[in-house]
Write an enzyme that holds these catalytic residues in place. Structure first.
Site, mmCIF file in Angstrom:
data_model
loop_
_atom_site.group_PDB
_atom_site.id
_atom_site.type_symbol
_atom_site.label_atom_id
_atom_site.label_comp_id
_atom_site.label_asym_id
_atom_site.label_seq_id
_atom_site.Cartn_x
_atom_site.Cartn_y
_atom_site.Cartn_z
ATOM 1 N N ALA A 246 0.645 -1.211 0.081
ATOM 2 C CA ALA A 246 0.033 0.087 -0.111
ATOM 3 C C ALA A 246 0.743 1.312 0.082
ATOM 4 O O ALA A 246 2.191 1.168 0.160
ATOM 5 C CB ALA A 246 -1.012 0.031 1.121
ATOM 6 N N HIS A 247 0.169 2.253 -0.020
ATOM 7 C CA HIS A 247 1.024 3.635 -0.272
ATOM 8 C C HIS A 247 1.791 4.219 1.056
ATOM 9 O O HIS A 247 1.761 3.741 2.021
ATOM 10 C CB HIS A 247 -0.245 4.850 -0.462
ATOM 11 C CG HIS A 247 -1.136 5.257 0.746
ATOM 12 N ND1 HIS A 247 -2.262 5.618 0.410
ATOM 13 C CD2 HIS A 247 -1.155 4.653 2.006
ATOM 14 C CE1 HIS A 247 -2.875 5.717 1.386
ATOM 15 N NE2 HIS A 247 -2.542 5.106 2.611
ATOM 16 N N ASN A 248 2.939 4.644 0.754
ATOM 17 C CA ASN A 248 3.711 5.420 1.797
ATOM 18 C C ASN A 248 4.689 4.038 2.659
ATOM 19 O O ASN A 248 5.178 4.416 3.668
ATOM 20 C CB ASN A 248 3.187 5.910 2.879
ATOM 21 C CG ASN A 248 2.500 7.333 2.308
ATOM 22 O OD1 ASN A 248 2.596 7.653 1.168
ATOM 23 N ND2 ASN A 248 1.332 7.623 2.961
#
Length: 338
Positions: A246-248
């Site tokens: 997922a993001h980050n």
């Protein structure tokens, strides 16, 4: 500010326009003609950006930020420091999303040619039939790109890489010797949503994906770009098929992830960590160097370096195995209901 290779700058706009767009109320109407060029999270806010605050536990970060304005609830508007205009709204994050859409637009390629005129393709690159290469993209020497793969605008791919068929790569920077197997999706928007006055709205994802040298991404795996910061996969990390990052997320060097592993947003993983198949990690968890997560484990807490965890919820594996053994003995005692 978002990377201009991947995002167009649509600003500046006045705070009065943002207030009208989002339904927010300016705390200081005299500041309505003040202009901002972009949006930013608290840690990255500058004097020409607008940010948001949804939890007062981050008030100290807002006080230290240099933002021109902040979307904030009426309850928290006094947390806005001097020089930072409060845009008061019951839905700060949704207002931030609307501002981001107004100020930034993802670059897309819709040209008539499969290969954009200004794409840079070094010597010895092999492009299979149907490959699309967007404007400003760069592909390093001796890299192979499989059929029907799409390389988005501004993407940089290093040398001696192998990209399989039907892959999409956008908003990404790849090192040398990266391998991406068929059907993988690199740089799609991370899952970000917020409740607004008209229902749930998407939050624009303005970060990038960085795959360092020697990374392998398995077939049909997905690596989401960051919400504002980057999603980073460290050198020589090997990711199996059907894995979701997922993001980050930040993954260290020399990590391995077996199929169906799922890593939630903003997880930080140290060097040399290993994940068995179908392992899952909750958001904002930290996994230490050399830690191991057993197959099908569900991790909701930080794992110290070098430890092995298993079970749901995840815990040190010896403790989990003792619990499983105790439950098994209890279930098999004489007189226990069948």
């Amino acid at each position: 500010m978002p990377d201009p290779r991947f995002f167009e700058d649509l600003g500046p706009v006045t705070l009065a326009e943002l207030a009208s767009l989002t339904g927010a109320e300016l705390s200081d109407a005299d500041q309505g003609q003040r202009k901002v060029r972009g949006v930013a999270v608290l840690a990255s806010a500058q004097a020409d950006t607008v940010t948001f605050l949804t939890d007062k536990k981050h008030a100290a970060e807002l006080a230290a930020a240099k933002a021109a304005a902040v979307f904030v609830t009426a309850r928290d508007k006094d947390f806005a420091p001097p020089g930072c205009v409060a845009l008061v709204t019951p839905t700060p994050q949704a207002a931030y999303a609307a501002a981001a859409t107004r100020l930034h637009r993802a670059r897309r390629y819709g040209g008539p040619d499969l290969i954009a005129a200004d794409a840079v393709i070094e010597e010895g690159v092999h492009l299979a039939p149907g490959v699309v290469v967007g404007p400003g993209a760069q592909i390093g020497a001796r890299t192979e790109i499989g059929a029907n793969t799409v390389i988005g605008p501004g993407v940089a791919i290093g040398r001696d890489c192998v990209i399989g068929a039907n892959v999409t790569i956008g908003f990404a920077l790849l090192g040398d010797r990266v391998r991406i197997l068929a059907g993988a999706r690199i740089g799609e928007p991370g899952f970000g949503a917020a409740g607004g006055a008209k229902g749930v709205v998407d939050i624009p994802q303005l970060g990038r994906v960085i795959l360092q040298d020697g990374v392998t991404i398995g077939a049909n795996s997905c690596i989401d770009r960051g919400a504002f910061d980057d999603t980073v996969i460290g050198e020589n990390t090997k990711i199996d098929n059907l894995v979701q990052i997922a993001h980050n997320v930040r993954v260290g060097r020399n990590c391995v992830m077996a199929a169906h592993t799922g890593i939630s947003g903003s997880v930080v993983i140290g060097d040399g960590a290993a994940f068995g198949g179908r392992a899952g990690v909750a958001d904002h968890v930290k996994i230490g160097d050399g830690a191991q997560v057993a197959a099908a484990a569900g991790v909701f807490r930080d794992i110290p370096a070098g430890e092995t965890w298993g079970g749901v919820p995840g815990q040190p594996i010896r403790r989990w195995m003792r619990e499983v053994a105790w439950l098994s003995r209890s279930a098999n005692r004489k007189g226990t209901d069948q």
